[in-house]
Design a protein around this motif. Structure first.
Motif, PDB file in Angstrom:
ATOM      1  N   THR A   7       0.863  -1.172   0.000  1.00  0.00           N
ATOM      2  CA  THR A   7       0.000   0.000   0.000  1.00  0.00           C
ATOM      3  C   THR A   7       0.903   1.226   0.000  1.00  0.00           C
ATOM      4  OG1 THR A   7      -1.718  -1.158   1.230  1.00  0.00           O
ATOM      5  CG2 THR A   7      -1.804   1.237   1.247  1.00  0.00           C
ATOM      6  N   CYS A   8       0.661   2.137  -0.914  1.00  0.00           N
ATOM      7  CA  CYS A   8       1.483   3.337  -1.031  1.00  0.00           C
ATOM      8  C   CYS A   8       1.354   4.201   0.218  1.00  0.00           C
ATOM      9  CB  CYS A   8       1.063   4.136  -2.262  1.00  0.00           C
ATOM     10  SG  CYS A   8       1.993   5.673  -2.469  1.00  0.00           S
ATOM     11  N   SER A   9       2.471   4.660   0.718  1.00  0.00           N
ATOM     12  CA  SER A   9       2.486   5.503   1.915  1.00  0.00           C
ATOM     13  C   SER A   9       1.978   6.912   1.626  1.00  0.00           C
ATOM     14  CB  SER A   9       3.903   5.569   2.475  1.00  0.00           C
ATOM     15  OG  SER A   9       4.786   6.104   1.504  1.00  0.00           O
ATOM     16  N   GLU A  10       1.915   7.275   0.356  1.00  0.00           N
ATOM     17  CA  GLU A  10       1.493   8.628  -0.020  1.00  0.00           C
ATOM     18  C   GLU A  10       0.026   8.684  -0.458  1.00  0.00           C
ATOM     19  OE1 GLU A  10       2.218  12.612  -0.192  1.00  0.00           O
ATOM     20  OE2 GLU A  10       3.687  11.106   0.389  1.00  0.00           O
ATOM     21  N   CYS A  11      -0.348   7.875  -1.461  1.00  0.00           N
ATOM     22  CA  CYS A  11      -1.713   7.961  -2.006  1.00  0.00           C
ATOM     23  C   CYS A  11      -2.651   6.886  -1.447  1.00  0.00           C
ATOM     24  CB  CYS A  11      -1.697   7.892  -3.530  1.00  0.00           C
ATOM     25  SG  CYS A  11      -1.276   6.277  -4.234  1.00  0.00           S
ATOM     26  N   GLY A  12      -2.112   5.874  -0.763  1.00  0.00           N
ATOM     27  CA  GLY A  12      -2.934   4.849  -0.132  1.00  0.00           C
ATOM     28  C   GLY A  12      -3.457   3.764  -1.055  1.00  0.00           C
ATOM     29  N   ARG A  13      -3.047   3.769  -2.321  1.00  0.00           N
ATOM     30  CA  ARG A  13      -3.517   2.742  -3.256  1.00  0.00           C
ATOM     31  C   ARG A  13      -2.625   1.510  -3.182  1.00  0.00           C
ATOM     32  NH1 ARG A  13      -5.195   5.605  -8.804  1.00  0.00           N
ATOM     33  NH2 ARG A  13      -6.442   3.724  -9.004  1.00  0.00           N
ATOM     34  N   ARG A  14      -3.231   0.348  -3.419  1.00  0.00           N
ATOM     35  CA  ARG A  14      -2.476  -0.908  -3.404  1.00  0.00           C
ATOM     36  C   ARG A  14      -1.862  -1.145  -4.779  1.00  0.00           C
ATOM     37  NH1 ARG A  14      -2.084  -3.736   0.739  1.00  0.00           N
ATOM     38  NH2 ARG A  14      -1.819  -5.752  -0.243  1.00  0.00           N
ATOM     39  N   PHE A  15      -0.637  -1.669  -4.773  1.00  0.00           N
ATOM     40  CA  PHE A  15       0.032  -2.011  -6.019  1.00  0.00           C
ATOM     41  C   PHE A  15       0.844  -3.278  -5.827  1.00  0.00           C
ATOM     42  CE2 PHE A  15       2.837   0.888  -3.774  1.00  0.00           C
ATOM     43  CZ  PHE A  15       4.105   0.350  -3.939  1.00  0.00           C
ATOM     44  N   ARG A  16       1.198  -3.895  -6.940  1.00  0.00           N
ATOM     45  CA  ARG A  16       1.929  -5.158  -6.921  1.00  0.00           C
ATOM     46  C   ARG A  16       3.419  -4.899  -7.129  1.00  0.00           C
ATOM     47  NH1 ARG A  16       0.381  -9.164 -11.487  1.00  0.00           N
ATOM     48  NH2 ARG A  16       1.729  -7.675 -12.431  1.00  0.00           N
ATOM     49  N   VAL A  17       4.242  -5.616  -6.380  1.00  0.00           N
ATOM     50  CA  VAL A  17       5.693  -5.502  -6.488  1.00  0.00           C
ATOM     51  C   VAL A  17       6.237  -6.855  -6.924  1.00  0.00           C
ATOM     52  CG1 VAL A  17       7.849  -5.034  -5.255  1.00  0.00           C
ATOM     53  CG2 VAL A  17       5.767  -3.798  -4.636  1.00  0.00           C
ATOM     54  N   GLU A  32      15.132   0.736  -5.336  1.00  0.00           N
ATOM     55  CA  GLU A  32      14.058   1.523  -4.738  1.00  0.00           C
ATOM     56  C   GLU A  32      12.696   1.138  -5.317  1.00  0.00           C
ATOM     57  OE1 GLU A  32      15.551   5.452  -5.442  1.00  0.00           O
ATOM     58  OE2 GLU A  32      16.731   5.397  -3.606  1.00  0.00           O
ATOM     59  N   ILE A  33      11.658   1.257  -4.481  1.00  0.00           N
ATOM     60  CA  ILE A  33      10.289   0.914  -4.866  1.00  0.00           C
ATOM     61  C   ILE A  33       9.480   2.200  -4.950  1.00  0.00           C
ATOM     62  CG2 ILE A  33       8.209  -0.353  -4.203  1.00  0.00           C
ATOM     63  CD1 ILE A  33      10.084  -2.190  -2.546  1.00  0.00           C
ATOM     64  N   TYR A  44      12.774   0.244  -0.189  1.00  0.00           N
ATOM     65  CA  TYR A  44      13.703  -0.411  -1.108  1.00  0.00           C
ATOM     66  C   TYR A  44      13.853  -1.884  -0.759  1.00  0.00           C
ATOM     67  CZ  TYR A  44      17.094  -0.134   2.678  1.00  0.00           C
ATOM     68  OH  TYR A  44      17.735  -0.287   3.880  1.00  0.00           O
ATOM     69  N   ARG A  45      14.466  -2.622  -1.659  1.00  0.00           N
ATOM     70  CA  ARG A  45      14.806  -4.028  -1.447  1.00  0.00           C
ATOM     71  C   ARG A  45      16.261  -4.204  -1.828  1.00  0.00           C
ATOM     72  NH1 ARG A  45      11.041  -8.269  -1.263  1.00  0.00           N
ATOM     73  NH2 ARG A  45      12.951  -9.449  -1.005  1.00  0.00           N
ATOM     74  N   MET A  46      16.968  -5.013  -1.083  1.00  0.00           N
ATOM     75  CA  MET A  46      18.338  -5.368  -1.437  1.00  0.00           C
ATOM     76  C   MET A  46      18.255  -6.621  -2.307  1.00  0.00           C
ATOM     77  SD  MET A  46      20.283  -3.084  -0.148  1.00  0.00           S
ATOM     78  CE  MET A  46      21.919  -3.779  -0.283  1.00  0.00           C
ATOM     79  N   THR A  47      18.705  -6.512  -3.540  1.00  0.00           N
ATOM     80  CA  THR A  47      18.624  -7.635  -4.467  1.00  0.00           C
ATOM     81  C   THR A  47      19.700  -7.526  -5.532  1.00  0.00           C
ATOM     82  OG1 THR A  47      17.181  -8.823  -6.012  1.00  0.00           O
ATOM     83  CG2 THR A  47      16.897  -6.444  -5.884  1.00  0.00           C
ATOM     84  N   SER A  48      20.049  -8.654  -6.114  1.00  0.00           N
ATOM     85  CA  SER A  48      20.976  -8.641  -7.243  1.00  0.00           C
ATOM     86  C   SER A  48      20.189  -8.546  -8.545  1.00  0.00           C
ATOM     87  CB  SER A  48      21.835  -9.909  -7.240  1.00  0.00           C
ATOM     88  OG  SER A  48      21.016 -11.055  -7.340  1.00  0.00           O
ATOM     89  N   PHE A  50      16.096  -7.062 -10.130  1.00  0.00           N
ATOM     90  CA  PHE A  50      15.374  -5.826 -10.393  1.00  0.00           C
ATOM     91  C   PHE A  50      14.045  -5.822  -9.647  1.00  0.00           C
ATOM     92  CE2 PHE A  50      17.982  -6.737 -14.090  1.00  0.00           C
ATOM     93  CZ  PHE A  50      18.700  -5.568 -14.213  1.00  0.00           C
ATOM     94  N   VAL A  51      13.524  -4.618  -9.383  1.00  0.00           N
ATOM     95  CA  VAL A  51      12.219  -4.452  -8.747  1.00  0.00           C
ATOM     96  C   VAL A  51      11.296  -3.768  -9.748  1.00  0.00           C
ATOM     97  CG1 VAL A  51      10.948  -3.298  -6.898  1.00  0.00           C
ATOM     98  CG2 VAL A  51      13.170  -4.303  -6.422  1.00  0.00           C
ATOM     99  N   TYR A  52      10.135  -4.378  -9.985  1.00  0.00           N
ATOM    100  CA  TYR A  52       9.126  -3.817 -10.874  1.00  0.00           C
ATOM    101  C   TYR A  52       7.845  -3.591 -10.080  1.00  0.00           C
ATOM    102  CZ  TYR A  52      12.242  -5.696 -14.464  1.00  0.00           C
ATOM    103  OH  TYR A  52      13.342  -5.976 -15.226  1.00  0.00           O
ATOM    104  N   THR A  53       7.125  -2.532 -10.399  1.00  0.00           N
ATOM    105  CA  THR A  53       5.839  -2.280  -9.734  1.00  0.00           C
ATOM    106  C   THR A  53       4.754  -2.193 -10.804  1.00  0.00           C
ATOM    107  OG1 THR A  53       6.174   0.121  -9.764  1.00  0.00           O
ATOM    108  CG2 THR A  53       6.856  -1.056  -7.775  1.00  0.00           C
ATOM    109  N   PHE A  54       3.557  -2.678 -10.434  1.00  0.00           N
ATOM    110  CA  PHE A  54       2.441  -2.719 -11.375  1.00  0.00           C
ATOM    111  C   PHE A  54       1.177  -2.212 -10.698  1.00  0.00           C
ATOM    112  CE2 PHE A  54       5.347  -6.163 -12.380  1.00  0.00           C
ATOM    113  CZ  PHE A  54       5.589  -5.961 -13.718  1.00  0.00           C
ATOM    114  N   LYS A  55       0.343  -1.544 -11.476  1.00  0.00           N
ATOM    115  CA  LYS A  55      -0.971  -1.131 -10.985  1.00  0.00           C
ATOM    116  C   LYS A  55      -1.846  -2.363 -10.862  1.00  0.00           C
ATOM    117  CE  LYS A  55      -0.853   3.413 -13.149  1.00  0.00           C
ATOM    118  NZ  LYS A  55      -1.459   4.304 -14.146  1.00  0.00           N
TER     119      LYS A  55
END
Length: 58
Positions: A7-17, A32-33, A44-48, A50-55
């Motif tokens: 859930t976004c800390s700014e707009c409150g909408r749910r999104f998929r990571v 960064e997310i 953020y996530r520590m990973t080797s 990539f991080v993708y976000t989707f509506k």
């Protein structure tokens, strides 16, 4: 590959990571997310890989 919802800390909408891995030893970086709706920083996530976000279609 790991997938979860946030859930976004700014707009409150749910999104998929989605966090992908490259399966290489070491080399983890801070990926960064950002909300796909309002582009607000959501941690953020520590990973080797990539991080993708989707509506989430409502």
């Amino acid at each position: 590959m790991e997938e979860y919802e946030m859930t976004c800390s700014e707009c409150g909408r749910r999104f998929r990571v989605q966090v992908t891995t490259m399966n290489v030893p070491g080399g983890k970086e801070r990926e960064e997310i950002y909300c796909p709706y309002c582009n607000a920083y959501n941690g953020y996530r520590m990973t080797s890989g990539f991080v993708y976000t989707f509506k989430i279609d409502e």
